[in-house]
Design a protein around this motif. Structure first.
Motif, short mmCIF file in Angstrom:
data_model
loop_
_atom_site.label_atom_id
_atom_site.label_comp_id
_atom_site.label_asym_id
_atom_site.label_seq_id
_atom_site.Cartn_x
_atom_site.Cartn_y
_atom_site.Cartn_z
N PHE A 50 39.17 38.01 42.31
CA PHE A 50 40.57 37.88 41.91
C PHE A 50 41.43 38.66 42.91
CE2 PHE A 50 39.06 41.77 40.06
CZ PHE A 50 40.14 42.66 40.10
N SER A 52 44.97 40.83 43.60
CA SER A 52 45.94 41.60 42.83
C SER A 52 46.65 42.63 43.69
CB SER A 52 45.24 42.31 41.67
OG SER A 52 46.14 43.15 40.96
N ALA A 73 43.61 43.65 37.06
CA ALA A 73 43.71 42.19 36.98
C ALA A 73 44.90 41.82 36.10
CB ALA A 73 42.44 41.58 36.44
N SER A 74 45.58 40.74 36.43
CA SER A 74 46.67 40.24 35.60
C SER A 74 46.22 38.94 34.94
CB SER A 74 47.94 40.01 36.43
OG SER A 74 47.71 39.05 37.43
N CYS A 75 46.85 38.62 33.81
CA CYS A 75 46.44 37.43 33.06
C CYS A 75 47.67 36.61 32.70
CB CYS A 75 45.69 37.83 31.80
SG CYS A 75 45.20 36.44 30.76
N GLY A 76 47.54 35.29 32.79
CA GLY A 76 48.63 34.42 32.38
C GLY A 76 49.85 34.61 33.24
N THR A 84 39.51 46.92 35.39
CA THR A 84 38.35 46.23 35.95
C THR A 84 37.38 47.26 36.53
OG1 THR A 84 39.10 45.99 38.25
CG2 THR A 84 39.93 44.37 36.65
N LEU A 109 40.91 41.57 27.02
CA LEU A 109 41.77 40.50 26.49
C LEU A 109 41.11 39.95 25.23
CD1 LEU A 109 44.14 38.46 26.73
CD2 LEU A 109 42.63 37.05 28.14
N TYR A 217 37.44 42.33 32.15
CA TYR A 217 37.65 41.94 33.53
C TYR A 217 36.89 42.87 34.48
CZ TYR A 217 41.29 38.78 31.98
OH TYR A 217 41.99 37.75 31.37
#
Length: 217
Positions: A50, A52, A73-76, A84, A109, A217
Motif C-alpha cells: 500500500f 501512504s 494505512a488509509s481506508c475508503g 500497520t 477496521l 492492516y
C-alpha cells in the motif's frame, strides 16, 4: 529546519510514552520534502502493498538526525487511518517541514453486515400435549437480535412461553385474545408450556443477524 522537525517528533514520542496504557499513540503527520511535495512510501503489511504519506513516530536518533516511522494505512475516503506493521527509517535532512494531520488512528477496521429475516410460526397445543419447543436457533457465530410478537386466541385464559437466550431465560405471559412483544439478544429457543385445554395462535419473529469482521492492516 531538521532540528525543528526533530523537536516535534521527540515531543510526540514523550507524550506517547506518558499516556495511559491502551490510549498511547503518537499523532499522525506528513513530512514535506524540500521541493514542497509530501513524502510517500510503499508499505508492506499483512501480505499486501500500500502507498501512504501518513506516519507516526516510533523512535528518534538525534545524533544522526534519523527517525523510525510507522507507515499508516488509509481506508475508503481516507478520513480514518490504521496502524500497520510497516516501518521506515528516514533521514530528516531530506525534509523541510512536518504537518500534523487531524485524523483518528485505529488498530483495526470493523466491518458489519446485517441480514434481516421475518419468520411466522403458527402453533396449537391441546391438553394431551406436553411442553413444546417451537423454535431453535443454533447460530453462536453471529450476533442475533430478535423481536418476538405472540398473538394468542386459544381456550386457556393465558399462554406461557419461555424464551431462552445465550444470556438468560425470559418468561412471557400472553392473556387470551391479546398479543405481547419482546426483543431479545442472542436468541436460542422458544418453548410453549403444556396447556390446560388448548392454546393456539401465531408467533412472528423479526430476526436481525449481524456478522462482524475485523481487518488488521
Amino acid at each position: 529546519m531538521p532540528s525543528r522537525i526533530t523537536d516535534v517528533l521527540k515531543e510526540m514520542v514523550t507524550k506517547k510514552e506518558t499516556q495511559l496504557l491502551g490510549l498511547q499513540t503518537a499523532l499522525p503527520f506528513i513530512l514535506v520534502r524540500k521541493d514542497g511535495t509530501p513524502f510517500t512510501v510503499l508499505g508492506f503489511s499483512k501480505g499486501c502493498f500500500f502507498r501512504s504519506p501518513f506516519f507516526t513516530v516510533l523512535s528518534v536518533d538525534e545524533e544522526n538526525l534519523c527517525v523510525v516511522l510507522e507507515v499508516l494505512a488509509s481506508c475508503g475516503c481516507g478520513n480514518n487511518l490504521f496502524h500497520t506493521k510497516a516501518r521506515v527509517l528516514v533521514n530528516l535532512d531530506c525534509f523541510c517541514s512536518i504537518e500534523i494531520v487531524d485524523k483518528p488512528v485505529f488498530d483495526f477496521l470493523l466491518l458489519s453486515h446485517v441480514t434481516k429475516d421475518l419468520v411466522c410460526l403458527p402453533f396449537m397445543l391441546t391438553k394431551n400435549d406436553i411442553t413444546k419447543t417451537i423454535c431453535r436457533i443454533n447460530r453462536k457465530d453471529v450476533q442475533l437480535t430478535a423481536t418476538i410478537t405472540v398473538y394468542y386466541d386459544g381456550e386457556d385464559s393465558q399462554i406461557r412461553l419461555t424464551v431462552y437466550t445465550y444470556e438468560g431465560i425470559i418468561t412471557l405471559i400472553v392473556p387470551k385474545n391479546e398479543s405481547r412483544s419482546i426483543t431479545v439478544f442472542k436468541l436460542q429457543s422458544i418453548e410453549i408450556a403444556a396447556p390446560i385445554k388448548e392454546v393456539k395462535g401465531t408467533i412472528e419473529m423479526q430476526l436481525n443477524y449481524c456478522e462482524k469482521k475485523i481487518i488488521y492492516y
